[in-house]
Design an enzyme around this catalytic site. Sequence first.
Site, PDB file in Angstrom:
ATOM      1  N   CYS A  96       0.862  -1.186   0.000  1.00 41.70           N
ATOM      2  CA  CYS A  96       0.000   0.000   0.000  1.00 41.70           C
ATOM      3  C   CYS A  96       0.899   1.237   0.000  1.00 41.70           C
ATOM      4  O   CYS A  96       2.116   1.136   0.172  1.00 41.70           O
ATOM      5  CB  CYS A  96      -0.863  -0.001   1.260  1.00 41.70           C
TER       6      CYS A  96
ATOM      7  N   HIS B  68      -1.830  -4.919  18.841  1.00 39.31           N
ATOM      8  CA  HIS B  68      -1.211  -4.399  17.613  1.00 39.31           C
ATOM      9  C   HIS B  68      -0.604  -3.021  17.867  1.00 39.31           C
ATOM     10  O   HIS B  68      -1.213  -2.165  18.519  1.00 39.31           O
ATOM     11  CB  HIS B  68      -2.273  -4.310  16.516  1.00 39.31           C
TER      12      HIS B  68
ATOM     13  N   GLU C 283      -0.256  -0.415  16.076  1.00 38.74           N
ATOM     14  CA  GLU C 283      -1.020   0.772  15.654  1.00 38.74           C
ATOM     15  C   GLU C 283      -2.090   1.120  16.678  1.00 38.74           C
ATOM     16  O   GLU C 283      -2.278   2.293  17.029  1.00 38.74           O
ATOM     17  CB  GLU C 283      -1.672   0.514  14.284  1.00 38.74           C
TER      18      GLU C 283
ATOM     19  N   THR D 147      -6.687   0.857  11.233  1.00 42.71           N
ATOM     20  CA  THR D 147      -6.915   1.093   9.803  1.00 42.71           C
ATOM     21  C   THR D 147      -7.092  -0.179   8.979  1.00 42.71           C
ATOM     22  O   THR D 147      -7.559  -0.109   7.842  1.00 42.71           O
ATOM     23  CB  THR D 147      -5.723   1.848   9.196  1.00 42.71           C
TER      24      THR D 147
ATOM     25  N   CYS E  86      -8.392   2.542   6.300  1.00 40.62           N
ATOM     26  CA  CYS E  86      -7.686   3.301   5.262  1.00 40.62           C
ATOM     27  C   CYS E  86      -8.140   2.842   3.874  1.00 40.62           C
ATOM     28  O   CYS E  86      -8.627   1.720   3.695  1.00 40.62           O
ATOM     29  CB  CYS E  86      -6.175   3.171   5.421  1.00 40.62           C
TER      30      CYS E  86
ATOM     31  N   SER F 272       0.108  -9.923  10.126  1.00 46.37           N
ATOM     32  CA  SER F 272      -0.360  -8.776   9.352  1.00 46.37           C
ATOM     33  C   SER F 272      -1.890  -8.728   9.407  1.00 46.37           C
ATOM     34  O   SER F 272      -2.573  -9.607   8.880  1.00 46.37           O
ATOM     35  CB  SER F 272       0.114  -8.915   7.896  1.00 46.37           C
ATOM     36  N   SER F 273      -2.401  -7.697  10.060  1.00 47.26           N
ATOM     37  CA  SER F 273      -3.848  -7.596  10.285  1.00 47.26           C
ATOM     38  C   SER F 273      -4.626  -7.566   8.976  1.00 47.26           C
ATOM     39  O   SER F 273      -5.619  -8.275   8.798  1.00 47.26           O
ATOM     40  CB  SER F 273      -4.125  -6.328  11.098  1.00 47.26           C
TER      41      SER F 273
ATOM     42  N   SER G 177       1.535  -5.426   3.141  1.00 47.99           N
ATOM     43  CA  SER G 177       2.960  -5.409   3.463  1.00 47.99           C
ATOM     44  C   SER G 177       3.733  -6.482   2.702  1.00 47.99           C
ATOM     45  O   SER G 177       4.876  -6.795   3.039  1.00 47.99           O
ATOM     46  CB  SER G 177       3.152  -5.583   4.974  1.00 47.99           C
TER      47      SER G 177
HETATM   48  S1  SF4 Z   1      -2.785   2.747   7.205  1.00 46.07           S
HETATM   49 FE1  SF4 Z   1      -1.495   0.927   7.090  1.00 46.07          FE
HETATM   50  S2  SF4 Z   1      -2.472  -0.372   5.519  1.00 46.07           S
HETATM   51 FE2  SF4 Z   1      -3.314   1.708   5.276  1.00 46.07          FE
HETATM   52  S3  SF4 Z   1      -2.028   2.715   3.724  1.00 46.07           S
HETATM   53 FE3  SF4 Z   1      -1.181   3.206   5.736  1.00 46.07          FE
HETATM   54  S4  SF4 Z   1       0.391   1.648   6.134  1.00 46.07           S
HETATM   55 FE4  SF4 Z   1      -0.946   0.898   4.482  1.00 46.07          FE
END
Ligand code: SF4
Length: 394
Positions: A56, A173, A175, A242, A280, A310-311, A373
């Site tokens: 991404c 996680h 994030e 996200t 996202c 990886s979620s 990823s």
């Molecule tokens: S929030 Fe995470 S999955 Fe979405 S674009 Fe950003 S890095 Fe990629």
Amino acid sequence: MSSSLIFRKGLDLKHAVAGMLAESYHSGLVEQIKADDFTYRAGRLTVHLAREFGFCYGVDRAVDYAYQTRRRFPDRAVYLTGEIIHNPHVNDRLRAMDVRFLSDSPGAIDHLGSDDVVILPAFGVTMSMLQRLERRGCTLIDTTCGSVLNVWKNVRRYAEGGYTSVIHGKVWHEETQATASQAVEYGGRYLVLFDGAEAQVVCDYIRGGGDAAAVLARFPSAVSAGFDPERDLQRIGLANQTTMLMSESLEIEKMLKAAMIDRYGEADLVQHFQAFDTICSATQDRQDAVVALLRERPIDSMIVIGGYNSSNTCNLARICAVSRPTFHIADPDCLVSPGEIRHRPVGTKTEVTSSAWLPSGGPVSIGLTSGASTPDNLVGDVVLKLAQFAASAP
Ligand code: SF4
């Protein structure tokens, strides 16, 4: 206290590392498959590739900045706080470039100094980690994705408005931990929900009150310090990690909204409930693409490539497993032979080995996608292995 120098927009070396990045992660075969209507044919095998898959924009940028960092500071120690993204292949390549992982040696952070360079990952770090690094005076390369920053902005707004952030995410996680720390930093509170069942517990309490201790027991490490369900569930704002499953996040939003209406009435809803979709767009595009693939193409089984932690990859596999035999594999080596595959079944935490995964005798049609990823070269290698195995087991 030392103060840190922070780079947030790269190091002006994009062109200098472009060749190295392409060499590491690009796949000519994948480009060819895209040009051929996302289809690959070899003998009895047809591979259908999802129209959105792989790196991404956030991951692309984070990996790019990591390579730029190594190039810009060849003589200085370069660290990552932990995995830059959840892909073992990418992390291993960075280790091979002598980028060290602070997560490998607890306490290492206390020995960092102003000569050291630390890369912050795409999913961000907690406020306490950021403050520790700033106190050490390190040079920081911040690769936090813009979509994660957008979630933080909403969570800060909730905190400032007196709303508790209810985060649909995985409490373990990075994030989600970083997002929760933003709520606290701005004087707010948070509660992290994993799924609809946990949301139901919160909804029941909102509607009817009851045993606050039982609610807290259900979320032992998923609420801010001193969380009081009676006080802190009166005004809530919803946010997501996200990379969650969009359909599940929307369902949880509906459940919580209905509970708030039942408790406080529709007229006053805005005083008690706010929600912003913070999935996202890259996650959304990959989920939509795999739904379309399953609907539009004749798929016998699905292969989903990406780190087991990886979620977004796990959620792609969840979507596929509803209607097709699905194999979530970490990398091409998981395709051991035409009769043997290593994979992690949806909803479990253990890799298993299965047999008879590739149908023999006649045409076979495999759907393929990869998490945000996962670099393209791994996708290309999987296609080559599939072709080889299909040919050897006709
Ligand atoms: S929030 Fe995470 S999955 Fe979405 S674009 Fe950003 S890095 Fe990629």
